[in-house]
Design an enzyme around this catalytic site. Structure first.
Site, PDB file in Angstrom:
ATOM      1  N   SER A   1     -33.099  13.588 -77.248  1.00 10.45           N
ATOM      2  CA  SER A   1     -33.486  12.930 -76.001  1.00 10.45           C
ATOM      3  C   SER A   1     -34.049  11.565 -76.356  1.00 10.45           C
ATOM      4  CB  SER A   1     -34.578  13.746 -75.303  1.00 10.45           C
ATOM      5  OG  SER A   1     -35.162  13.016 -74.251  1.00 10.45           O
TER       6      SER A   1
ATOM      7  N   TYR B   1     -42.002  19.408 -75.545  1.00 13.92           N
ATOM      8  CA  TYR B   1     -40.657  18.822 -75.441  1.00 13.92           C
ATOM      9  C   TYR B   1     -40.535  17.622 -76.387  1.00 13.92           C
ATOM     10  CZ  TYR B   1     -36.453  16.903 -73.143  1.00 13.92           C
ATOM     11  OH  TYR B   1     -35.185  16.425 -72.867  1.00 13.92           O
TER      12      TYR B   1
HETATM   13  N1  NAD Z   1     -31.157  15.618 -67.987  1.00 11.31           N
HETATM   14  C1  NAD Z   1     -31.842  14.714 -68.653  1.00 11.31           C
HETATM   15  O1  NAD Z   1     -32.380  13.768 -68.070  1.00 11.31           O
HETATM   16  C2  NAD Z   1     -31.946  14.810 -70.160  1.00 11.31           C
HETATM   17  C3  NAD Z   1     -32.420  13.699 -70.865  1.00 11.31           C
HETATM   18  C4  NAD Z   1     -32.506  13.774 -72.251  1.00 11.31           C
HETATM   19  C5  NAD Z   1     -32.132  14.923 -72.916  1.00 11.31           C
HETATM   20  N2  NAD Z   1     -31.680  15.986 -72.206  1.00 11.31           N
HETATM   21  C6  NAD Z   1     -31.290  17.196 -72.961  1.00 11.31           C
HETATM   22  O2  NAD Z   1     -29.955  17.542 -72.646  1.00 11.31           O
HETATM   23  C7  NAD Z   1     -29.760  18.939 -72.880  1.00 11.31           C
HETATM   24  C8  NAD Z   1     -29.002  19.559 -71.718  1.00 11.31           C
HETATM   25  O3  NAD Z   1     -29.797  19.536 -70.547  1.00 11.31           O
HETATM   26  P1  NAD Z   1     -29.190  19.201 -69.103  1.00 11.31           P
HETATM   27  O4  NAD Z   1     -29.548  17.818 -68.795  1.00 11.31           O
HETATM   28  O5  NAD Z   1     -27.765  19.581 -69.060  1.00 11.31           O
HETATM   29  O6  NAD Z   1     -30.091  20.152 -68.175  1.00 11.31           O
HETATM   30  P2  NAD Z   1     -29.758  21.525 -67.418  1.00 11.31           P
HETATM   31  O7  NAD Z   1     -31.075  22.119 -67.075  1.00 11.31           O
HETATM   32  O8  NAD Z   1     -28.790  21.298 -66.327  1.00 11.31           O
HETATM   33  O9  NAD Z   1     -29.003  22.395 -68.520  1.00 11.31           O
HETATM   34  C9  NAD Z   1     -29.657  23.088 -69.549  1.00 11.31           C
HETATM   35  C10 NAD Z   1     -28.898  24.400 -69.771  1.00 11.31           C
HETATM   36  O10 NAD Z   1     -29.530  25.094 -70.859  1.00 11.31           O
HETATM   37  C11 NAD Z   1     -29.686  26.455 -70.468  1.00 11.31           C
HETATM   38  N3  NAD Z   1     -30.818  27.015 -71.209  1.00 11.31           N
HETATM   39  C12 NAD Z   1     -32.133  26.712 -71.065  1.00 11.31           C
HETATM   40  N4  NAD Z   1     -32.881  27.464 -71.893  1.00 11.31           N
HETATM   41  C13 NAD Z   1     -32.028  28.232 -72.603  1.00 11.31           C
HETATM   42  C14 NAD Z   1     -32.209  29.215 -73.613  1.00 11.31           C
HETATM   43  N5  NAD Z   1     -33.427  29.559 -74.031  1.00 11.31           N
HETATM   44  N6  NAD Z   1     -31.119  29.813 -74.127  1.00 11.31           N
HETATM   45  C15 NAD Z   1     -29.866  29.498 -73.676  1.00 11.31           C
HETATM   46  N7  NAD Z   1     -29.645  28.581 -72.711  1.00 11.31           N
HETATM   47  C16 NAD Z   1     -30.707  27.953 -72.179  1.00 11.31           C
HETATM   48  C17 NAD Z   1     -29.931  26.396 -68.966  1.00 11.31           C
HETATM   49  O11 NAD Z   1     -29.705  27.643 -68.310  1.00 11.31           O
HETATM   50  C18 NAD Z   1     -28.953  25.312 -68.551  1.00 11.31           C
HETATM   51  O12 NAD Z   1     -27.675  25.837 -68.281  1.00 11.31           O
HETATM   52  C19 NAD Z   1     -31.157  19.525 -73.114  1.00 11.31           C
HETATM   53  O13 NAD Z   1     -31.358  19.717 -74.503  1.00 11.31           O
HETATM   54  C20 NAD Z   1     -32.074  18.424 -72.612  1.00 11.31           C
HETATM   55  O14 NAD Z   1     -33.345  18.457 -73.222  1.00 11.31           O
HETATM   56  C21 NAD Z   1     -31.583  15.965 -70.846  1.00 11.31           C
END
Ligand code: NAD
Length: 286
Positions: free
Chosen positions: A149, A170
């Site tokens: 991130s 986080y």
């Molecule tokens: N959305 C943002 O703004 C953003 C920014 C920077 C980094 N990220 C990172 O991107 C990645 C994906 O997130 P996203 O944006 O798609 O959000 P999201 O919440 O839509 O997707 C995350 C997915 O991970 C699954 N998940 C959560 N905990 C879990 C576990 N313990 N075991 C298995 N699955 C699990 C959830 O059910 C979901 O389907 C994450 O690592 C997040 O930290 C997101």
């Protein structure tokens, strides 16, 4: 021939958001997918996780894109469950070429120490578990990708009280993902396996579109809405965009999984619309 033709890729957090987008994009380019998702809420996390229906929809979309997908409901904190999911996928597809350790939670705004533990356990331990489950099956030419991130590049996540204990967990987890991948690339280099991190800025998924996230940008409102937060999101980027799309991250993931990046390893790939250089206008540390 697709850009990842006949490769098999293990993706965590595959039910929705970025994980789903990666699965579908890679399938479009010829890959088959082994996908896991928790499909169950995490108590300290304010917004809902994906559902079994979401995971089934990813399978449908992968198939519509011309690929095949073996999906399992599994928690990335459960190393044995990940091993089993990987083995089931390999029994079907016969090989494993890559990993996208993407699953994550962002339990902001709580003062519960458990939120710190949960964020760290999912966002860091979950990455290590996914890679550990996969590595014995990945051979020369393989590629490991972990989702970090922009928070990995920020020093203040533990100091901002609005982020709470979960935000501190986080930030720590994401900084450690960056360091882990850095050193993993050195360890895996002699085996001809690459390791890279992808660092998104705000991305248009459920993680971003939660009231608790909006409140970080509009602490003056009790129930801020998307339109209240978006102008604040946009100030992070010199390109003035509030967020990038999951598909923008998938393009980087596709590149890193493909042989086009065969000598790219140990990199911290930001897909952040320039937000890092706005935040820290100096030569990068990595
Ligand atoms: N959305 C943002 O703004 C953003 C920014 C920077 C980094 N990220 C990172 O991107 C990645 C994906 O997130 P996203 O944006 O798609 O959000 P999201 O919440 O839509 O997707 C995350 C997915 O991970 C699954 N998940 C959560 N905990 C879990 C576990 N313990 N075991 C298995 N699955 C699990 C959830 O059910 C979901 O389907 C994450 O690592 C997040 O930290 C997101």
């Amino acid at each position: 021939m697709g850009r990842v033709q006949d490769k098999v890729v293990f993706i965590t957090g595959a039910a929705r958001g970025q994980g789903r987008s990666h699965a579908v994009r890679l399938a479009h380019e010829g890959a088959n997918i082994i996908g896991v998702d928790i499909c169950e809420d995490v108590k300290t996390n304010d917004y809902a996780m994906a559902t079994p229906e979401d995971l089934a929809e990813t399978v449908r979309l992968v198939e519509a894109a011309g690929g095949r997908m073996i999906s399992t409901i599994a928690d990335v904190r459960d190393r044995q469950a990940l091993r089993k999911a990987v083995e089931q996928g390999i029994a079907e597809f016969g090989r494993l070429d890559g990993v996208v350790a993407n699953a994550g939670i962002c339990p902001l705004g709580s003062d519960d120490p458990q939120a710190f533990i949960d964020a760290f356990a999912v966002d860091f331990n979950g990455v290590v578990n996914a890679i550990e489950a996969a590595l014995p099956h990945v051979s020369e030419g393989g590629s490991i990708v972990a989702t970090g991130s922009l928070a990995a590049m920020m020093t203040a996540t533990g100091e901002n009280p609005a982020y709470g204990t979960g935000g501190a967990g986080y930030g720590l987890a994401k900084r450690m993902v960056a360091s882990f991948i850095n050193d993993l690339a050195v360890v895996l280099g002699p085996k001809g396996i690459r390791a890279n991190a992808v660092h998104p800025t705000n991305c248009n998924t459920n993680m971003l579109h939660s009231e608790i996230m909006y409140r970080q940008f509009r602490p003056d409102l009790e129930h801020p809405k998307r339109e209240d937060a978006e102008p604040g999101f946009a100030t992070m980027s010199p390109m003035n965009v509030p967020f990038v799309e999951p598909e923008d991250i998938s393009e980087m993931v596709l590149f890193l999984l493909s042989d086009a990046s065969r000598y790219v390893s140990g990199m911290q790939m930001r897909v952040d619309a320039g937000s890092y250089v706005k935040l820290r206008p100096q030569p990068p540390q990595f």
